[in-house]
Design a protein around this motif. Structure first.
Motif, short mmCIF file in Angstrom:
data_model
loop_
_atom_site.label_atom_id
_atom_site.label_comp_id
_atom_site.label_asym_id
_atom_site.label_seq_id
_atom_site.Cartn_x
_atom_site.Cartn_y
_atom_site.Cartn_z
N ILE A 160 -35.02 25.83 -11.89
CA ILE A 160 -33.73 25.27 -11.45
C ILE A 160 -33.25 24.27 -12.48
O ILE A 160 -33.90 23.24 -12.70
CB ILE A 160 -33.88 24.60 -10.07
N ALA A 161 -32.13 24.58 -13.14
CA ALA A 161 -31.57 23.65 -14.12
C ALA A 161 -31.19 22.35 -13.42
O ALA A 161 -30.58 22.35 -12.36
CB ALA A 161 -30.35 24.27 -14.79
N GLY A 162 -31.55 21.22 -14.03
CA GLY A 162 -31.25 19.93 -13.43
C GLY A 162 -32.43 19.34 -12.68
O GLY A 162 -32.34 18.25 -12.13
N ILE A 163 -33.54 20.04 -12.63
CA ILE A 163 -34.76 19.52 -11.99
C ILE A 163 -35.81 19.27 -13.08
O ILE A 163 -36.21 20.19 -13.79
CB ILE A 163 -35.32 20.50 -10.96
N THR A 164 -36.19 18.02 -13.23
CA THR A 164 -37.20 17.65 -14.21
C THR A 164 -38.25 16.79 -13.51
O THR A 164 -38.17 16.54 -12.29
CB THR A 164 -36.58 16.86 -15.38
N SER A 165 -39.23 16.33 -14.28
CA SER A 165 -40.24 15.46 -13.69
C SER A 165 -40.61 14.34 -14.65
O SER A 165 -40.41 14.46 -15.87
CB SER A 165 -41.51 16.25 -13.32
N VAL A 166 -41.15 13.29 -14.10
CA VAL A 166 -41.67 12.16 -14.88
C VAL A 166 -43.13 11.99 -14.53
O VAL A 166 -43.50 11.97 -13.35
CB VAL A 166 -40.90 10.86 -14.57
N ARG A 167 -43.95 11.88 -15.57
CA ARG A 167 -45.39 11.74 -15.34
C ARG A 167 -45.71 10.35 -14.83
O ARG A 167 -45.23 9.35 -15.34
CB ARG A 167 -46.15 12.00 -16.64
#
Length: 624
Positions: A160-167
């Protein structure tokens, strides 16, 4: 001859003039545009490029791995694991499964609702809530916090474009409540300069050694697409994080668990306000520091400050009769008494403006110094102690470690209170001889017995054996400083005298351990309640060492304000026996090979009748 009539002046500019004006105008405009173009392509090109790059550049914190906390065999007491926060770009998600306003794939919905329908079952969040989070014109929304890397992979696979994550990292404590007040816990209450939520140490070693454990975070700057994804082969700058230093403790996690379980059960059984167990070896390496109540690090709801405290170091109390050992040590070392010195102990004794009693009514008793200790006679202790000046006894109290914090630098540690003789009030000159009118913490109280176990040499208590850097290079901590407090002969005499305490004529028969000679002392002190501003309740304790013939270990058990049984011998003694028995087996300590000491406890008359003195639960109540 005819004359030509003059022609009238032309009122309109000639065409070539108009053309020139027009041309000049065009040339002027082109000059301006050209100049601007030159400006844009030349002088401002770099600035514009930098601005564009800045707009499509994102920063991500690269979190340093926090150092671990390990026991003396490398068992993990605290460590950090990777987690992910899921971040959404609602503006990008508004175009999910759409192109030029038309739906791309019929099997999926469109926009925030369509994306939420895919994400909801993976993240375990209901679609309505998730749709609300994904809707808007902003570029940042936190959708989920602290999911596992495996779960994040499932989310990422949705594409899904626009979904990222931060560790992120999460601190876990494998031994749970057994060592939580010692190891400490982390909260999540601080925000760093980059807006990231970071762990804040709340207590214990997590707080004391934050400067070693936390490491230094790194930073990654990268070009991202409109969808928030990193652009392959785009600009990327990385400052690598530096992981934290790990702590290697002297603690034995098995003993810590045993001590914690035992004291928690006794606190519940007696209705005590709190309880503490300290285990150390004779070199004062701390093997367990247990306190109850404790905390479950996985459930910090309704957490109170009191639950964060490791009472072995943070709670001061009047030790009562366990401090008589210091008075006896001073009397022996100064040569004013021997174990066989004779005392006629009356039923009451007036000193200053107070009449002192023992815990039980009695007439004149003929006790030796060993008998005074075995019976825990306050009056006998005063008769022995007053042979020395107050200054001499004060010097021994300080030499045994009373009145000073250890070098452990543990958060909230108390050094206790030991008044100088010139500051004594009322009967304090006498009460300090049997452990009232001064205060210590549990480690200080145990330290006295470890010094005696170590033939009179006191070693500064240690809790951290060493550290290891992120590359695994281990550095041992220097050993604690040593000080001789009493001679080896005095220490042995004291060990022999204290064997009688757990004998049939002593106050702690419940602390005896089959196969091992045990030397110890009970304490049943009046407890000062700072909330009430007066004495209320008791402190029940037993501190002992074993084997008495070849000392290895010291165990101190303290119960604060027990309701159903407040005698040190019968309340704390069984906990000592339970924990010390386990510790001796755990550490592989061989049983005693020597016969018990056989010091006379009474003198004169019929020795057999004289030794029929009160045993067990009573006999050591201080402050009478």
């Amino acid at each position: 001859m005819s004359r030509r009539r003059p022609q009238p002046a032309d009122q309109n500019p000639r065409p070539d003039m108009r053309m020139r004006v027009y041309t000049l105008g065009v040339l002027g405009g082109l000059t301006v545009l050209g100049g601007r173009l030159v400006q844009l392509q030349g002088a401002d090109a770099n600035a514009l490029a930098d601005r564009a790059l800045e707009q499509r550049t994102s920063e991500t914190t690269l979190y340093a791995k926090r150092g671990d906390i390990l026991d003396d065999e490398g068992v993990v007491l605290a460590t950090s694991v990777e987690r992910r926060d899921v971040i959404a770009d609602p503006r990008t998600i508004s175009g999910f499964n759409l192109r030029n306003g038309k739906q791309l794939e019929e099997r999926y919905g469109t926009g925030p609702a369509g994306a939420a329908a895919l994400l909801a079952p993976v993240l375990g969040i209901d679609e309505e809530t998730l749709t609300a989070k994904l809707t808007g014109t902003n570029r940042y929304a936190k959708v989920a916090v602290g999911i596992t890397p495996e779960l994040w992979q499932q989310v990422s696979d949705l594409g899904i474009a626009g979904i990222t994550s931060v560790r992120q990292t999460q601190r876990i404590y494998p031994t749970g409540a057994a060592s939580s007040t010692l190891v400490g816990i982390l909260g999540t209450a601080e925000t760093d300069a980059h807006g990231n939520t970071v762990d804040k140490p709340l207590s214990g070693l997590e707080s004391a050694d934050q400067h070693l454990l936390q490491g230094r975070n790194g930073l990654m700057r990268y070009e991202r697409s409109l969808g928030g994804q990193e652009i392959p082969l785009g600009n990327r700058e990385t400052t690598e994080p530096v992981d934290g230093t790990s702590l290697h403790l002297t603690i034995d996690s098995d003993l810590q668990w045993k001590a914690q379980s035992a004291i928690a059960a006794k606190v519940a059984e007696t209705g005590a306000r709190s309880g503490t167990v300290v285990i150390m070896d004779k070199e004062q390496r701390l093997l367990a520091l247990a306190s109850a109540p404790s905390i479950d690090p996985t459930n910090l709801a309704h957490l109170t400050n009191a639950q964060l405290q490791n009472t072995a170091l943070t709670e001061s109390f009047e030790p009562g009769s366990t401090a008589k050992v210091v008075t006896m040590a001073a009397a022996l070392e100064e040569g004013v008494d021997t174990a066989a010195s004779r005392f006629t102990v009356p039923g009451e004794l007036k000193r200053s403006d107070k009449t002192f009693h023992d815990s039980h009514e009695h007439g004149d008793e003929r006790l030796t110094l060993a008998g005074v200790l075995a019976q825990s006679s306050n009056i006998g202790t005063i008769l022995a102690g007053e042979k020395m000046t107050a200054e001499v006894l004060y010097r021994y109290q300080r030499a045994f470690g009373f009145g000073s914090r250890t070098t452990l630098e543990f958060p909230g540690e108390t050094g206790g209170i030991v008044a100088k003789p010139e500051d004594y009030s009322g009967t304090q000159r006498y009460t300090v001889m049997f452990g009232q009118g001064l205060s210590v913490n549990a480690v200080q109280a145990a330290s006295v017995f470890a010094t005696i176990a170590n033939d009179g040499v006191r070693t500064e208590p240690t809790l951290i054996a060493g550290t290891s850097d992120p590359q695994g290079n281990y550095t041992a901590e220097p050993a604690g400083e040593t000080t001789r407090v009493v001679s080896a002969a005095t220490a042995k005499t004291l060990r022999d005298m204290m064997q009688a305490v757990v004998g049939e004529s002593g106050t702690a028969a419940d602390a005896a351990i089959p196969g091992y000679l045990v030397a110890g002392k009970t304490g049943t002190a009046n407890r000062y309640d700072s909330d009430l501003g007066r004495y209320s309740g008791y402190t029940a304790s037993f501190i002992g060492l074993a084997p008495a013939d070849e000392p290895e270990l010291v165990v101190a058990v303290i119960l604060q304000d027990p309701k159903t049984n407040y005698y040190g011998g019968s309340a704390a003694g069984p906990v000592f026996k339970d924990v010390m028995t386990y510790a001796l087996a755990r550490r592989g300590v061989a049983p005693s090979s020597q016969p018990p000491a056989d010091l006379p406890l009474t003198w004169g008359g019929d020795a057999e009748a004289e030794q029929e003195i009160t045993t067990g639960a009573v006999g050591d109540t201080a402050g009478q």
